[in-house]
Design an enzyme around this catalytic site. Structure first.
Site, PDB file in Angstrom:
ATOM      1  N   SER A  58      31.286 -55.145  50.458  1.00 18.24           N
ATOM      2  CA  SER A  58      31.606 -56.322  49.651  1.00 18.24           C
ATOM      3  C   SER A  58      32.854 -57.019  50.185  1.00 18.24           C
ATOM      4  O   SER A  58      33.714 -56.414  50.826  1.00 18.24           O
ATOM      5  CB  SER A  58      31.820 -55.926  48.193  1.00 18.24           C
ATOM      6  OG  SER A  58      33.031 -55.217  48.034  1.00 18.24           O
ATOM      7  N   ASN A  59      32.956 -58.313  49.902  1.00  9.99           N
ATOM      8  CA  ASN A  59      34.087 -59.086  50.407  1.00  9.99           C
ATOM      9  C   ASN A  59      35.419 -58.596  49.856  1.00  9.99           C
ATOM     10  O   ASN A  59      36.456 -58.726  50.514  1.00  9.99           O
ATOM     11  CB  ASN A  59      33.886 -60.568  50.079  1.00  9.99           C
ATOM     12  CG  ASN A  59      32.857 -61.217  50.990  1.00  9.99           C
ATOM     13  OD1 ASN A  59      32.217 -60.541  51.796  1.00  9.99           O
ATOM     14  ND2 ASN A  59      32.698 -62.517  50.877  1.00  9.99           N
ATOM     15  N   GLU A  60      35.401 -58.029  48.651  1.00  6.83           N
ATOM     16  CA  GLU A  60      36.631 -57.459  48.107  1.00  6.83           C
ATOM     17  C   GLU A  60      37.114 -56.296  48.971  1.00  6.83           C
ATOM     18  O   GLU A  60      38.314 -56.168  49.265  1.00  6.83           O
ATOM     19  CB  GLU A  60      36.401 -56.996  46.664  1.00  6.83           C
ATOM     20  CG  GLU A  60      36.200 -58.111  45.655  1.00  6.83           C
ATOM     21  CD  GLU A  60      34.809 -58.733  45.697  1.00  6.83           C
ATOM     22  OE1 GLU A  60      34.599 -59.757  45.036  1.00  6.83           O
ATOM     23  OE2 GLU A  60      33.939 -58.184  46.407  1.00  6.83           O
ATOM     24  N   GLU A  63      27.532 -54.861  62.141  1.00  8.75           N
ATOM     25  CA  GLU A  63      26.767 -55.590  61.140  1.00  8.75           C
ATOM     26  C   GLU A  63      27.557 -56.777  60.609  1.00  8.75           C
ATOM     27  O   GLU A  63      27.032 -57.882  60.463  1.00  8.75           O
ATOM     28  CB  GLU A  63      26.389 -54.658  59.984  1.00  8.75           C
ATOM     29  CG  GLU A  63      25.602 -55.353  58.879  1.00  8.75           C
ATOM     30  CD  GLU A  63      25.341 -54.459  57.681  1.00  8.75           C
ATOM     31  OE1 GLU A  63      24.624 -54.911  56.767  1.00  8.75           O
ATOM     32  OE2 GLU A  63      25.858 -53.332  57.639  1.00  8.75           O
ATOM     33  N   GLN A  82      17.768 -49.141  56.730  1.00 11.23           N
ATOM     34  CA  GLN A  82      19.096 -48.554  56.551  1.00 11.23           C
ATOM     35  C   GLN A  82      19.198 -47.837  55.207  1.00 11.23           C
ATOM     36  O   GLN A  82      18.972 -48.446  54.160  1.00 11.23           O
ATOM     37  CB  GLN A  82      20.165 -49.657  56.616  1.00 11.23           C
ATOM     38  CG  GLN A  82      21.591 -49.168  56.432  1.00 11.23           C
ATOM     39  CD  GLN A  82      22.586 -50.319  56.396  1.00 11.23           C
ATOM     40  OE1 GLN A  82      22.235 -51.429  56.009  1.00 11.23           O
ATOM     41  NE2 GLN A  82      23.804 -50.069  56.812  1.00 11.23           N
ATOM     42  N   GLY A  83      19.561 -46.560  55.236  1.00 16.75           N
ATOM     43  CA  GLY A  83      19.742 -45.775  54.016  1.00 16.75           C
ATOM     44  C   GLY A  83      21.205 -45.480  53.774  1.00 16.75           C
ATOM     45  O   GLY A  83      21.670 -44.353  54.047  1.00 16.75           O
ATOM     46  N   TYR A  84      21.946 -46.458  53.300  1.00 11.19           N
ATOM     47  CA  TYR A  84      23.371 -46.299  53.008  1.00 11.19           C
ATOM     48  C   TYR A  84      23.630 -46.296  51.502  1.00 11.19           C
ATOM     49  O   TYR A  84      23.996 -45.291  50.916  1.00 11.19           O
ATOM     50  CB  TYR A  84      24.178 -47.436  53.655  1.00 11.19           C
ATOM     51  CG  TYR A  84      24.629 -47.188  55.070  1.00 11.19           C
ATOM     52  CD1 TYR A  84      23.915 -46.366  55.937  1.00 11.19           C
ATOM     53  CD2 TYR A  84      25.765 -47.799  55.570  1.00 11.19           C
ATOM     54  CE1 TYR A  84      24.333 -46.159  57.238  1.00 11.19           C
ATOM     55  CE2 TYR A  84      26.198 -47.603  56.869  1.00 11.19           C
ATOM     56  CZ  TYR A  84      25.480 -46.780  57.701  1.00 11.19           C
ATOM     57  OH  TYR A  84      25.913 -46.577  58.989  1.00 11.19           O
ATOM     58  N   SER A  85      23.450 -47.455  50.860  1.00  8.46           N
ATOM     59  CA  SER A  85      23.824 -47.623  49.460  1.00  8.46           C
ATOM     60  C   SER A  85      22.998 -46.730  48.540  1.00  8.46           C
ATOM     61  O   SER A  85      21.821 -46.452  48.787  1.00  8.46           O
ATOM     62  CB  SER A  85      23.637 -49.084  49.032  1.00  8.46           C
ATOM     63  OG  SER A  85      24.527 -49.928  49.709  1.00  8.46           O
TER      64      SER A  85
END
Length: 398
Positions: free
Chosen positions: A383-385, A244, A125-128
């Site tokens: 992230s959970n935030e 995901e 996966q190329g996201y971040s």
């Protein structure tokens, strides 16, 4: 909600249990979910499931799915967790596969779905990117149209196990002048053997090579590898992330982890009293089990919704937040239970008895490594935030 299995479901559970017992690769026994495995070890169980037709239970039958009910899928997860089976990696089966069969064209489906099902093709996966993780819409990797190709330039980070990947799915900016950052992004499939791709390892605190930096320099990718429409990749990215996040919850494996924790706490003692019998530690385990049961019911409702034809929605954010928090609390309590025997003397260090390090019971092995590695779960997949923002907006209407 009726939680009792029907006779047919019990028969299915027995069938699954027998199949796992007779076919799970013996070389994977006891490995669990460690990240220092070879490509062949990672794919061994996946390939067995591919031949059986069980590698993608959540897929529609017409694309190679099993046609199982939500309860059967729940049983499948439970039975694999019961033996700590190393499940197919999510990048193909749970992430890009659903995007391709939902938004891809027929040529893309015919080309890519069989390899995902069989385990013959490994995806990453190329996201971040550096500076574009939780704020993914600020990504800067570009894909510029040049005739019948895109020319991609940029850097991705935290590309998990990309050192083994045959293909990757990348988010790239195709319209730098879009008014909103979420606009102008496209979802592109990339052959990882294309010239101009360089994968550089990022070594983790335990010494393992799980994640990478991926550099793309003038990488030429055929336009036919664009999924869906140009500049609408954010829509497909959100769809993928919903799938995901549902999988990240890991309810079945957390239940198995609680069983192990109880066994450890029964063996470890405080002033001669089993740790499990001390009021403070017993309270911590009980609270963890209560939260895990509540999460399990939420997961079952989500599965039932999917079985009714509804894809995972914002409730997947709830699963992600609570699931990862529970996983982290579980590893924290395990490390607390084993005490100083959990000191991280080195990844994979067996108990050695009297050599001055690695001393302790077998259940203390990897306690520290698991604790450190689980710090990431509240970050990846969004992230959970960020997930709390999604919950407040999409569910609470704030």
């Amino acid at each position: 909600m009726n939680l009792d299995f029907t006779p047919e479901e019990i028969a299915f559970r027995n069938e699954v249990r027998e199949f796992i017992r007779d076919n799970y690769p013996k070389e994977l026994d006891g490995i669990g979910t460690r990240e220092d495995l070879t490509r062949e070890e990672f794919l061994a169980w996946h390939k067995v499931l591919g031949k059986k037709g069980w590698s993608a239970p959540a897929w529609p039958e017409k694309y190679g799915g099993t046609g199982w009910t939500s309860t059967q899928r729940y049983i499948w997860s439970e039975e694999n967790a019961r033996v700590d089976a190393l499940m197919p990696l999510p990048f193909g089966v749970s992430m890009v596969g659903p995007v391709i069969y939902t938004f891809g064209n027929e040529e893309q489906k015919e080309r890519h779905l069989p390899g995902i099902l069989s385990g013959d093709v490994w995806w990453c996966q190329g996201y971040s990117e550096p500076g574009a993780g939780s704020d993914l819409a600020s990504l800067k990797t570009t894909a510029v149209r040049d005739g019948d190709h895109y020319v991609i330039n940029g850097q991705k980070t935290w590309t998990t196990l990309a050192q083994h990947a045959d293909w990757g799915f990348f988010l790239c900016r195709t319209d730098p002048d879009a008014k909103k950052p979420q606009e102008g992004i496209s979802f592109i499939l990339v052959d990882m053997n294309t010239p101009g791709i360089e994968v550089k390892p990022i070594k983790l605190i335990d010494g393992t090579h799980e994640v990478n930096e991926t550099w793309l320099t003038d990488v030429r990718v055929p336009v036919e590898n664009l999924v869906g429409k140009e500049n609408e990749g954010w829509t497909y990215a959100k769809f993928l992330l919903a799938h995901e996040r549902s999988g990240i919850a890991g309810v079945a494996r957390s239940k198995r982890g609680v069983e192990r924790l109880r066994n450890i706490a029964s063996e470890e003692t405080v002033d001669g009293t089993p740790l499990i019998e001390t009021q403070d530690f017993a309270r911590k385990i009980s609270q963890l089990e209560i939260d895990l049961t509540a999460l399990e019911f939420t997961e079952l409702r989500t599965l039932a919704s999917e079985a009714a034809g509804k894809g995972p929605g914002p409730e997947s954010s709830i699963l992600k937040v609570k699931g990862t928090e529970i996983q982290q609390r579980l590893t924290e309590l395990t490390l607390e239970a084993v005490g100083y025997y959990g000191a991280p003397y080195g990844y994979g260090m067996e108990a050695t008895g009297n050599e001055g390090f690695g001393v302790g019971p077998d259940h203390a092995n990897f306690a520290a490594e698991s604790y450190f590695n689980m710090r990431k779960t509240s970050i990846y997949g969004g992230s959970n935030e960020i997930q709390r923002n999604i919950i407040s907006k999409m569910i609470l209407g704030l």
